[in-house]
Design a protein around this motif. Structure first.
Motif, short mmCIF file in Angstrom:
data_model
loop_
_atom_site.label_atom_id
_atom_site.label_comp_id
_atom_site.label_asym_id
_atom_site.label_seq_id
_atom_site.Cartn_x
_atom_site.Cartn_y
_atom_site.Cartn_z
N PHE A 1 -27.00 -26.17 42.26
CA PHE A 1 -28.35 -26.46 42.75
C PHE A 1 -29.32 -26.85 41.65
N ARG A 2 -28.98 -26.59 40.39
CA ARG A 2 -29.86 -26.99 39.27
C ARG A 2 -29.75 -28.47 38.96
N VAL A 3 -28.66 -29.11 39.35
CA VAL A 3 -28.40 -30.49 38.97
C VAL A 3 -29.06 -31.50 39.90
N ARG A 4 -28.96 -31.30 41.21
CA ARG A 4 -29.41 -32.31 42.17
C ARG A 4 -30.87 -32.73 41.98
N PRO A 5 -31.82 -31.82 41.80
CA PRO A 5 -33.20 -32.28 41.60
C PRO A 5 -33.37 -33.13 40.34
N ARG A 6 -32.65 -32.78 39.30
CA ARG A 6 -32.76 -33.53 38.05
C ARG A 6 -32.12 -34.91 38.18
N THR A 7 -30.97 -35.01 38.87
CA THR A 7 -30.37 -36.33 39.05
C THR A 7 -31.25 -37.21 39.93
N SER A 8 -31.92 -36.61 40.90
CA SER A 8 -32.85 -37.39 41.74
C SER A 8 -33.99 -37.96 40.89
N GLU A 9 -34.54 -37.13 40.02
CA GLU A 9 -35.62 -37.58 39.12
C GLU A 9 -35.12 -38.69 38.19
N LEU A 10 -33.95 -38.46 37.60
CA LEU A 10 -33.39 -39.44 36.66
C LEU A 10 -33.06 -40.76 37.36
N ARG A 11 -32.60 -40.70 38.60
CA ARG A 11 -32.31 -41.91 39.36
C ARG A 11 -33.59 -42.71 39.60
N ILE A 12 -34.64 -42.05 40.01
CA ILE A 12 -35.90 -42.74 40.26
C ILE A 12 -36.45 -43.35 38.97
N LYS A 13 -36.24 -42.68 37.85
CA LYS A 13 -36.68 -43.19 36.56
C LYS A 13 -35.75 -44.28 36.02
N LYS A 14 -34.66 -44.54 36.74
CA LYS A 14 -33.65 -45.53 36.36
C LYS A 14 -32.91 -45.16 35.08
#
Length: 106
Positions: A60-73
């Motif tokens: 559960f620690r990874v998904r929010p960070r990958t979502s942020e990183l995806r939006i930041k490209k």
């Protein structure tokens, strides 16, 4: 609270907003850890579960960070899928330089 993805997302509930504010100072470091894993695995990429396993984190620690990183490209969907621990097809994340061309154009 800044806007997402530069500040962790939160539901408009006091406890959710407090949790986002609490973790906000550590988010850049957590994102860097994920980027480091993806650099290490290069074109093979990694699912959220695989990233969590490499870092010794709960999933559960990874998904929010990958979502942020995806939006930041900073990361992209490779177009590949691998099964999660739950047996569900999961996105394989890669750094943009490892994105397959058919995923870009396809």
């Amino acid at each position: 609270m800044s806007n997402y993805p530069n500040h962790p997302g939160a539901y408009p509930i006091d406890t959710s907003m407090a949790a986002a504010d609490f973790i906000a100072p550590s988010v850049p470091h957590l994102q860097q850890q994920i980027l480091k894993v993806l650099a290490e695995v290069s074109s093979q990429g990694a699912t959220g579960d695989e990233i969590a396993a490499r870092l010794g984190w709960e999933r559960f620690r990874v998904r929010p960070r990958t979502s942020e990183l995806r939006i930041k490209k900073a990361i992209v969907d490779s177009g590949m899928r691998r099964k999660s621990e739950a047996g569900i097809s999961s996105i394989v994340w890669v750094l943009p330089e490892y994105q397959r061309q058919e995923a870009v154009h396809g």
